[in-house]
Write an enzyme that holds these catalytic residues in place. Structure first.
Site, mmCIF file in Angstrom:
data_model
loop_
_atom_site.group_PDB
_atom_site.id
_atom_site.type_symbol
_atom_site.label_atom_id
_atom_site.label_comp_id
_atom_site.label_asym_id
_atom_site.label_seq_id
_atom_site.Cartn_x
_atom_site.Cartn_y
_atom_site.Cartn_z
ATOM 1 N N HIS A 12 0.854 -1.190 0.000
ATOM 2 C CA HIS A 12 0.000 0.000 0.000
ATOM 3 C C HIS A 12 0.883 1.230 0.000
ATOM 4 O O HIS A 12 1.948 1.216 0.623
ATOM 5 C CB HIS A 12 -0.901 -0.002 1.242
ATOM 6 C CG HIS A 12 -2.042 0.959 1.169
ATOM 7 N ND1 HIS A 12 -1.915 2.292 1.476
ATOM 8 C CD2 HIS A 12 -3.343 0.777 0.816
ATOM 9 C CE1 HIS A 12 -3.088 2.881 1.309
ATOM 10 N NE2 HIS A 12 -3.971 1.998 0.912
ATOM 11 N N ASP B 163 -8.024 -4.879 0.179
ATOM 12 C CA ASP B 163 -8.537 -5.599 -0.984
ATOM 13 C C ASP B 163 -8.206 -7.082 -0.991
ATOM 14 O O ASP B 163 -8.739 -7.834 -1.804
ATOM 15 C CB ASP B 163 -7.970 -4.979 -2.267
ATOM 16 C CG ASP B 163 -8.540 -3.607 -2.515
ATOM 17 O OD1 ASP B 163 -9.734 -3.432 -2.242
ATOM 18 O OD2 ASP B 163 -7.805 -2.720 -2.963
HETATM 19 N N1 ACO Z 1 4.101 -7.938 -4.695
HETATM 20 C C1 ACO Z 1 5.439 -8.007 -4.872
HETATM 21 N N2 ACO Z 1 6.272 -6.953 -4.721
HETATM 22 C C2 ACO Z 1 5.725 -5.773 -4.400
HETATM 23 C C3 ACO Z 1 4.333 -5.638 -4.203
HETATM 24 C C4 ACO Z 1 3.512 -6.770 -4.354
HETATM 25 N N3 ACO Z 1 2.189 -6.682 -4.181
HETATM 26 N N4 ACO Z 1 4.052 -4.347 -3.884
HETATM 27 C C5 ACO Z 1 5.220 -3.700 -3.890
HETATM 28 N N5 ACO Z 1 6.239 -4.562 -4.195
HETATM 29 C C6 ACO Z 1 7.659 -4.224 -4.238
HETATM 30 C C7 ACO Z 1 7.988 -3.463 -5.505
HETATM 31 O O1 ACO Z 1 8.408 -4.335 -6.546
HETATM 32 C C8 ACO Z 1 9.098 -2.556 -5.053
HETATM 33 O O2 ACO Z 1 10.285 -3.312 -5.019
HETATM 34 P P1 ACO Z 1 11.715 -2.576 -5.320
HETATM 35 O O3 ACO Z 1 11.884 -1.559 -4.250
HETATM 36 O O4 ACO Z 1 12.693 -3.704 -5.230
HETATM 37 O O5 ACO Z 1 11.570 -2.002 -6.690
HETATM 38 C C9 ACO Z 1 8.725 -2.224 -3.600
HETATM 39 O O6 ACO Z 1 7.922 -3.333 -3.152
HETATM 40 C C10 ACO Z 1 7.943 -0.919 -3.441
HETATM 41 O O7 ACO Z 1 6.854 -0.958 -4.339
HETATM 42 P P2 ACO Z 1 6.219 0.341 -5.044
HETATM 43 O O8 ACO Z 1 5.381 -0.107 -6.190
HETATM 44 O O9 ACO Z 1 7.301 1.328 -5.311
HETATM 45 O O10 ACO Z 1 5.332 0.908 -3.867
HETATM 46 P P3 ACO Z 1 4.103 1.895 -4.026
HETATM 47 O O11 ACO Z 1 3.858 2.492 -2.687
HETATM 48 O O12 ACO Z 1 4.300 2.817 -5.166
HETATM 49 O O13 ACO Z 1 2.925 0.896 -4.450
HETATM 50 C C11 ACO Z 1 1.015 -0.484 -4.475
HETATM 51 C C12 ACO Z 1 1.884 0.518 -3.669
HETATM 52 C C13 ACO Z 1 0.674 0.132 -5.846
HETATM 53 C C14 ACO Z 1 -0.291 -0.710 -3.740
HETATM 54 C C15 ACO Z 1 1.811 -1.801 -4.644
HETATM 55 O O14 ACO Z 1 2.132 -2.343 -3.380
HETATM 56 C C16 ACO Z 1 1.044 -2.829 -5.478
HETATM 57 O O15 ACO Z 1 1.138 -2.796 -6.716
HETATM 58 N N6 ACO Z 1 0.273 -3.749 -4.814
HETATM 59 C C17 ACO Z 1 -0.532 -4.707 -5.524
HETATM 60 C C18 ACO Z 1 -1.828 -4.043 -5.978
HETATM 61 C C19 ACO Z 1 -2.804 -3.774 -4.846
HETATM 62 O O16 ACO Z 1 -3.041 -4.608 -3.990
HETATM 63 N N7 ACO Z 1 -3.392 -2.557 -4.852
HETATM 64 C C20 ACO Z 1 -4.390 -2.164 -3.844
HETATM 65 C C21 ACO Z 1 -3.913 -1.034 -3.009
HETATM 66 S S1 ACO Z 1 -5.101 -0.679 -1.745
HETATM 67 C C22 ACO Z 1 -6.307 0.316 -2.432
HETATM 68 O O17 ACO Z 1 -6.101 0.954 -3.436
HETATM 69 C C23 ACO Z 1 -7.677 0.445 -1.791
#
Ligand code: ACO
Length: 428
Positions: free
Chosen positions: A306, A363
């Site tokens: 998140h 979610d």
């Molecule tokens: N699975 C695997 N790796 C992940 C995940 C995941 N679900 N989420 C983040 N990471 C990793 C990324 O690859 C990144 O790794 P790195 O630093 O080695 O490049 C690191 O964790 C940080 O991730 P970011 O995408 O930069 O974090 P951000 O805060 O921008 O993203 C997000 C948050 C978009 C929710 C992300 O965690 C994600 O894509 N999750 C899956 C989708 C999801 O569940 N969305 C619902 C959010 S809740 C809502 O909207 C109500």
């Protein structure tokens, strides 16, 4: 205690910017005069470091996994309150007395019907239209039906519009569902609770008596509480920005619905459910965890991570409990349930997820619950919109009542061509 001002130096100019503290949470540097004093803007696309407003509604501490509405922890509200009581709290700032809650409930209940002519709008849509497309259109159209609550300068009209939106949203959402499955619209039944009524309008048919299942009613009410508000997220900021121009409340909420529809916002629970179904059985979990960790594989564990929560999303805790209750009540056996629980456990013990502070978000479990109750995946975001309506109207009301409110007008870093002369078409 007053804070020492921040000093900002740009070229040979140094200016002071006041630093303001809220009741909790990070301080903010008030840079409203920066442009006037220095001729420079700040640059923050995506609002990574920018507070766009002052608000007393909802507080999130993402590191600690805390979510408060008007100071009350979400876990306590989900456990002990009801959705309509949370609506009252968000709109009015305090928990209601018994009498206040009764009056509020009666008021909302009296507004559940929609203008009969509104039903003709639905018939203009294709049967296979996405229900969120229908929601955008129908909610936007409300301003054409309820002229007497569109004067935003009148607090009484604002109050009535807020009540109408909260009350009519379940009716509008249920009608969108009924239209998609070709069944007749079911009128509201004001003997029922807010949530029971929504279940009846969605799953009931005129040919049979519909009996609301108390465990499903309780679970659904809790899911509504969990989605009621979430600070200045994309759709709420959209509602505020649309409202800042003086647009009427129905138009503003339609804008919020349009934003919520995006897969990066309201659509993740559908993706999480699809992923759990694709995994299928617990023995396949390690393969998917390995894929999520593989930098060369775009796959991510949906429902994990998140932008704000770097700890367990407090709403996910309640969702997991609700999932157990729904499965017990309906005596369901679905492998998706075991896959979800075991996937969570394995990920939480995996160094990759621990290091990156990736925890289940709201979610992760909600899609499994909603599907178990009987909602098709296209309805998931509609349910989110239904519940979030109170947050949107409460935030919109707060903005309109703020004496410092101005039309939202971001600036930009211009990177286009510099001024040049027009060239006649035969000379190009
Ligand atoms: N699975 C695997 N790796 C992940 C995940 C995941 N679900 N989420 C983040 N990471 C990793 C990324 O690859 C990144 O790794 P790195 O630093 O080695 O490049 C690191 O964790 C940080 O991730 P970011 O995408 O930069 O974090 P951000 O805060 O921008 O993203 C997000 C948050 C978009 C929710 C992300 O965690 C994600 O894509 N999750 C899956 C989708 C999801 O569940 N969305 C619902 C959010 S809740 C809502 O909207 C109500």
């Amino acid at each position: 205690m007053t804070n020492a001002p921040a000093k900002i130096s740009i070229g040979d100019k140094t200016v002071e910017a006041p630093v303001r503290s809220g009741t909790i949470g990070p301080d903010v540097v008030d840079i409203r005069k920066l442009y006037g004093q220095t001729g420079a803007f700040t640059f923050d696309p995506g609002f990574m470091s920018t507070a766009a407003c002052e608000s007393g509604l909802t507080y999130i501490d993402g590191d600690e996994g805390i979510l408060l509405h008007r100071g009350y922890p979400i876990g306590q509200l989900a456990e002990q309150s009801s959705f309509l009581e949370v609506c009252y709290l968000l709109l009015n700032g305090e928990l209601p007395s018994k009498g206040e809650l009764d009056t509020f409930t009666r008021t909302i209940t009296r507004h559940t019907m929609v203008h009969e002519q509104l039903s003709t709008f639905y018939r203009g849509f294709r049967r296979d239209a996405h229900p969120m497309a229908i929601m955008c259109g129908v909610v936007g159209a409300l301003s054409a039906f309820y002229h007497d609550s569109t004067d935003i300068a009148d607090p009484e009209q604002r109050r009535i519009a807020s009540h109408r939106l909260i009350a009519k949203m379940p009716t509008i959402a249920a009608m969108a569902y009924k239209y998609s499955v070709g069944q007749p619209f079911v009128y509201p039944d004001n003997k029922l609770s807010y949530t029971g009524n929504f279940l009846k309008m969605t799953f009931g048919v005129p040919a049979e008596e519909y009996v609301v299942h108390p465990a499903i009613e309780a679970a659904m009410d809790r899911i509504f509480i969990l989605h009621a508000d979430h600070e200045q997220n994309a759709s709420t900021s959209t509602v505020r920005l649309a409202g800042s121009s003086g647009a009427n409340p129905f138009a503003c909420i339609a804008a919020g619905i349009a934003c919520l529809w995006g897969p990066a916002h309201g659509g993740a629970n559908e993706a999480a459910l699809n992923m759990l179904r694709e995994i299928g059985t617990p023995d396949r979990i390690p393969h998917y965890i390995a894929r999520a960790k593989d930098k060369n594989d775009p796959f991510r564990l949906m429902g994990f991570g998140h932008r704000v929560y770097k700890n367990y999303d407090p709403r996910a805790t309640v969702m997991q409990q609700t999932l157990r209750e729904v499965f017990d009540a309906l005596k369901l056996k679905d492998p998706v349930f075991d896959v979800a629980l075991q996937l969570e456990e394995m990920a939480l013990n995996d160094p990759y997820f621990i290091e990156k502070k990736l925890f289940p978000n709201v979610d992760f479990y909600s899609g499994v619950i909603l599907s178990a109750i009987g909602f098709p995946t296209e309805m998931f975001t509609v349910l989110f919109a239904l519940a979030r309506t109170v947050g949107w109207v409460a935030q919109w009301n707060e903005m309109i009542s703020d004496p410092e409110q101005k039309i939202g007008r971001p600036r930009q870093l211009y990177t286009g061509p510099v001024q040049r002369d027009y060239v006649a078409i035969d000379k190009r």
